[in-house]
Design an enzyme around this catalytic site. Structure first.
Site, mmCIF file in Angstrom:
data_model
loop_
_atom_site.group_PDB
_atom_site.id
_atom_site.type_symbol
_atom_site.label_atom_id
_atom_site.label_comp_id
_atom_site.label_asym_id
_atom_site.label_seq_id
_atom_site.Cartn_x
_atom_site.Cartn_y
_atom_site.Cartn_z
ATOM 1 N N ASP A 10 46.970 -22.812 64.857
ATOM 2 C CA ASP A 10 46.748 -21.499 64.254
ATOM 3 C C ASP A 10 46.840 -20.434 65.336
ATOM 4 O O ASP A 10 46.615 -20.717 66.523
ATOM 5 C CB ASP A 10 45.376 -21.436 63.572
ATOM 6 C CG ASP A 10 45.201 -20.146 62.776
ATOM 7 O OD1 ASP A 10 46.101 -19.830 61.969
ATOM 8 O OD2 ASP A 10 44.190 -19.463 62.966
ATOM 9 N N GLU A 12 46.092 -16.006 66.143
ATOM 10 C CA GLU A 12 45.619 -14.691 65.724
ATOM 11 C C GLU A 12 46.521 -13.660 66.383
ATOM 12 O O GLU A 12 47.034 -13.890 67.486
ATOM 13 C CB GLU A 12 44.159 -14.461 66.119
ATOM 14 C CG GLU A 12 43.168 -15.406 65.460
ATOM 15 C CD GLU A 12 43.171 -15.336 63.947
ATOM 16 O OE1 GLU A 12 43.488 -14.257 63.408
ATOM 17 O OE2 GLU A 12 42.869 -16.357 63.303
ATOM 18 N N GLU A 55 42.546 -2.474 61.790
ATOM 19 C CA GLU A 55 42.697 -3.374 60.644
ATOM 20 C C GLU A 55 42.737 -4.830 61.091
ATOM 21 O O GLU A 55 42.194 -5.713 60.417
ATOM 22 C CB GLU A 55 43.963 -3.028 59.858
ATOM 23 C CG GLU A 55 43.875 -1.716 59.094
ATOM 24 C CD GLU A 55 42.713 -1.701 58.118
ATOM 25 O OE1 GLU A 55 42.561 -2.686 57.362
ATOM 26 O OE2 GLU A 55 41.951 -0.719 58.106
ATOM 27 N N HIS A 60 39.648 -10.513 62.779
ATOM 28 C CA HIS A 60 39.266 -11.542 63.749
ATOM 29 C C HIS A 60 38.177 -11.113 64.726
ATOM 30 O O HIS A 60 37.628 -11.955 65.447
ATOM 31 C CB HIS A 60 40.486 -12.046 64.528
ATOM 32 C CG HIS A 60 41.374 -10.960 65.049
ATOM 33 N ND1 HIS A 60 40.949 -9.984 65.918
ATOM 34 C CD2 HIS A 60 42.692 -10.701 64.815
ATOM 35 C CE1 HIS A 60 41.946 -9.174 66.214
ATOM 36 N NE2 HIS A 60 43.023 -9.574 65.546
ATOM 37 N N HIS A 156 38.097 -14.596 61.296
ATOM 38 C CA HIS A 156 39.149 -15.534 61.647
ATOM 39 C C HIS A 156 39.075 -15.847 63.143
ATOM 40 O O HIS A 156 38.689 -15.011 63.950
ATOM 41 C CB HIS A 156 40.525 -14.943 61.333
ATOM 42 C CG HIS A 156 40.814 -14.843 59.873
ATOM 43 N ND1 HIS A 156 42.078 -15.009 59.356
ATOM 44 C CD2 HIS A 156 40.008 -14.608 58.808
ATOM 45 C CE1 HIS A 156 42.033 -14.863 58.038
ATOM 46 N NE2 HIS A 156 40.785 -14.612 57.691
ATOM 47 N N ASP A 161 39.753 -21.947 62.981
ATOM 48 C CA ASP A 161 40.556 -22.150 61.775
ATOM 49 C C ASP A 161 41.396 -23.414 61.869
ATOM 50 O O ASP A 161 41.638 -24.086 60.859
ATOM 51 C CB ASP A 161 41.443 -20.934 61.521
ATOM 52 C CG ASP A 161 40.635 -19.714 61.089
ATOM 53 O OD1 ASP A 161 39.407 -19.851 60.924
ATOM 54 O OD2 ASP A 161 41.223 -18.631 60.932
#
Length: 229
Positions: A10, A12, A55, A60, A156, A161
């Site tokens: 995963d 970010e 945003e 995260h 997140h 994750d």
């Protein structure tokens, strides 16, 4: 019989589209061999060399200030590629992560590096849509469906994750095999943490029901990742 090595991965990012200047800020990847979580993982925060849109920060919780002293992607690229080499990548919404990873690789301008291919990935989002038509397919929704504890997922996080996705992926594919024995041997390499483990010998072709002790060890491993991430 050869071992099946899969990497649950995963990322970010600072936004949704690398073509608009957005970059990767965190990579989390967990090794699984023959559906057994080995305990070995790759985790790194990355300085995106740009600001953090509010945003994205709301998703995260990773600030530009936090990332200022983190390594640039080019300094961790070799270690990352070595970790995922010769493995199938397990990703939720794979096109998104692959798009960003390939963009980062393209910025290196190194002709010897091959781009990642979707043909070498398993997309758990696609799997879930096929198995449960009309249902919700977010990671949180799948955790709820398979009774995976995601209570610590307020924001997140790539490694968090990936750990949750590993649980979901095992459930999607019918259950885990055998067990593992943890041996803590942390090594710091370019701000990466790699933990080594000793995998017990198992019968690769037989799927077995885990014992209570195995389930507890498995839970302790996942909890350890969630705490450290």
């Amino acid at each position: 019989m050869s071992s099946l090595r899969e990497i649950i991965l995963d990322t970010e990012t600072t936004g949704l589209d690398p073509q608009q200047g957005h970059r990767i800020i965190e990579i989390g990847a967990i090794e699984m061999v023959n559906k057994v979580l080995t305990g070995k993982h790759f985790h790194c925060y990355i300085n995106p060399e740009r600001d953090m849109p509010f945003e994205a920060y709301k998703i995260h919780g990773i600030s530009g200030e936090f990332l200022k002293d983190k390594p640039l992607f080019h300094t961790i690229a070799n270690d990352f590629l070595k970790f995922i080499a010769d493995s199938t990548l397990i990703i939720h919404n794979a096109p998104f992560d692959i798009k960003f990873l390939n963009h980062e690789l393209s910025l290196l301008k190194r002709t010897e590096i091959k781009f990642l291919e979707l043909t070498n990935t398993i997309d758990t989002l696609v799997m879930a849509r096929s198995m449960f038509p009309g249902a919700r397919y977010s990671l949180d929704a799948l955790c709820k469906r398979f009774k995976v504890d995601n209570s610590g997922r307020q924001l997140h996080g790539a490694l968090k994750d990936a750990a949750l996705l590993a649980e979901v992926y095992v459930a999607l594919t019918g259950g885990r095999q055998s067990t593992f024995k943890m041996i803590d041997k942390p090594n710091e390499i370019n701000n990466l943490t790699v933990k080594c483990i000793e995998v017990q010998k198992i019968k690769r072709s037989i799927v077995v029901k885990p014992t209570k002790e195995e389930l507890q060890k498995h839970k302790e491993f996942i909890d350890k990742i969630l705490i450290q991430a």
